[in-house]
Design a protein around this motif. Structure first.
Motif: not given
Ligand code: GLC
Ligand code: CA
Length: 540
Positions: A34-36, A80-81, A85-86, A182-185
């Motif tokens: 994710i940082p990449y 966790n992913l 990401a958030k 679950k927060g999927v956007k």
């Protein structure tokens, strides 16, 4: 931020990063990178299917829509992913394969066992039509030991769902609600323009039967219902429909905001300009005039009718665009940047397919043994049957196989390109020592160029909001367009060839500001020469 300002990055989970050393990419691997992705600057990541599946079509054969395939991790890994990401301001888009389910799905299994309720979840007929499956052969297969047939527009193990049945629709809408909670956007809807089948199905000799089941009017009704029952109610949720064999008229309908269907559509016409007679399993240099004509028609019409395009060169179904549109041996870097500019400054939402940001190329496999994709293996057999020699058939598969883009992400020059410590499910491309993330971040310039393009979209509203105007439609080398917004203009010129070419710059742009170019000749004279694969964007 509107979906017009965002940039979306596609991950093929199986090939991104393997953290438990089983040769298969996984969710913790995505989390680790994710940082990449943050550094690159993308707003959302689209994950190709991560659900339980027998993997006959690498997850596009879904056996359970609301669970995680153990091969990729657990639901906790997914959560966790999402959390990581958030924290980095990145949202998640999931792939929804709603045209068909795997024949392993319990709905199909119950139907096979004789349950009438579930039999009505599928498209069963006494007589097959003449439609051809997109993966080869007739599109109907015998349904168990009944005397009926079920429809499968793709593999035999991908049974088409009966959207005419309201219970089917409600089941699928419930799937969307599950992931939204679950927060999927974001949702990417797989071949969504095929979901609406007519009540009476007819033979259709034209184009393998496609006109008989593609973009049927009722499909728009179903998508609108889905919108109203689920994502349409949530602000900021992004939807993109994958449209197979579609038309600009239909894509305007799918994406015009007041129709409340989808935000945007993928279409593939521009990726068929190197198909001989429209057939995929052929080889031909790309037809530049055709490519331009397509970009210009879609650009202009979507702009005039307020439709919206998803812009892309690469995905998990396509060989790498660099190998198709660029002299990759001599101009890989310039070409990668030119292709990027051509879509990132365009009207629509750009998608980056993993590896594109470092200029990854096709793997250059030496033999058929390396290929695993069902479509490629079927095509190879069909090419042999049609009389091609093994060598000829191999050359075509090599140029066209979907496996070209599915090879492991090239992170560094380690044995398995930093993807895994063990042999991956699909071999690493030959270029991994030359082209990899570690090297690119140290000394490359393609990644930085993508970063800059993403940044420009957020800084200059004209890129997200401007209209689209054709520039130099008949020029044999340049694909050019002008964007206009609130008194400002942006001219984008892309030389698609390894040869210089000089044009007359319109007066209004001779005094403009160069926003980005892949060469340093920033002097804007009346006669402006574009170098091989040069791209330049001039703002005023
Ligand atoms: C889409 C997917 C492709 C898949 C097919 C069937 O085209 O992108 O990978 O094979 O649909 O689901
Ligand atoms: Ca793994």
């Amino acid at each position: 931020m509107s979906f017009k300002e965002k940039v979306i990055y596609q991950i093929y989970p199986k090939s991104f990063l393997d953290t438990n050393q089983d040769g298969i990419g996984d969710l913790p691997g995505i989390k680790q990178k994710i940082p990449y992705l943050k550094r690159l600057g993308v707003d959302m990541i689209w994950l190709s299917p991560i659900y339980p599946s027998p993997q006959n079509d690498n997850g596009y054969d879904v056996a359970n829509y609301t669970a995680i395939n153990p091969m990729f991790g657990t639901m906790t890994d997914f959560e966790n992913l999402m959390a990581t990401a958030k924290e980095h301001g990145i949202e998640i888009m999931l792939d929804m394969v709603f045209n068909h389910v795997s024949t392993d799905h319990e709905w199909f299994q119950k139907a096979l066992a004789g349950d009438k309720k579930y039999q009505d979840y599928f498209i069963l007929r006494d007589e097959p039509t003449d439609w051809v499956s997109k993966f080869g052969g007739n599109a109907w297969a015998p349904f168990g030991d009944t005397d009926k047939y079920y429809l499968h527009l793709f593999d035999k193990t991908q049974a088409d769902l009966n959207w005419r049945n309201p219970e089917v629709r409600e089941e699928l809408f419930e799937v969307l609600r599950f992931w939204m909670e679950k927060g999927v956007k974001g949702f990417r809807f797989d071949v969504i323009n095929l979901i609406g089948k007519d009540e009476v199905l007819n033979d259709c000799a034209e184009n393998d039967g496609k006109p008989a089941y593609t973009d049927r009017p009722i499909t728009h009704d179903y998508i609108h219902m889905m919108n109203q029952a689920t994502f349409g109610k949530e602000d900021g949720l992004i939807t993109v429909g994958e449209m197979s064999f579609t038309s600009v008229e239909n894509c305007i309908l799918y994406t015009k905001p007041e129709r409340e269907e989808l935000n945007m559509t993928f279409n593939f016409h521009h990726l068929k300009v190197d198909y001989e007679d429209g057939k995929k399993w052929t080889q031909m240099p790309f037809d530049f005039a055709r490519l331009k004509e397509l970009f210009h028609t879609w650009g202009t019409q979507m702009s005039e009718e307020s439709g919206w395009n998803a812009l892309f060169w690469n995905n998990h179904d396509q060989p790498r665009a660099l190998n198709r549109f660029v002299d990759v041996d001599n101009y890989r870097v310039a070409g990668a940047k030119m292709l990027a500019s051509a879509i990132h400054l365009n009207r629509g939402t750009p998608y980056i397919y993993m590896g594109e940001e470092i200029g990854m190329v096709d793997p250059d496999f030496d033999s058929m043994e390396k290929y695993v994709d069902v479509e490629s293996l079927n095509a190879y057999q069909e090419l042999l049957l049609a009389g091609k020699t093994e060598q000829e058939a191999f050359e075509i598969v090599k140029a066209k196989s979907r496996d070209n883009s599915r090879t492991p992400m090239q992170w560094d020059s380690g044995e398995y390109s930093g993807f895994s410590d063990v042999a991956p499910w699909l071999a690493v491309g030959k270029s991994a020592n030359e082209i990899n993330v570690a090297k690119e971040l140290q000394e490359g310039s393609v990644f930085n160029y993508y970063q800059k393009l993403i940044h420009l979209r957020k800084e200059y509203l004209i890129i997200a909001e401007g209209s689209y105007e054709v520039f130099l439609p008949d020029h044999p080398q340049i694909y050019g367009y002008i964007r206009r917004f609130e008194g400002h203009s942006l001219l984008v010129l892309n030389n698609f060839f390894a040869k210089e070419t000089t044009i007359e710059l319109p007066a209004e742009f001779q005094t403009g500001e160069v926003l980005i170019s892949n060469y340093d000749n920033e002097e804007l004279n009346q006669d402006f020469t574009l170098k091989p694969y040069q791209s330049i964007a001039i703002y005023r």
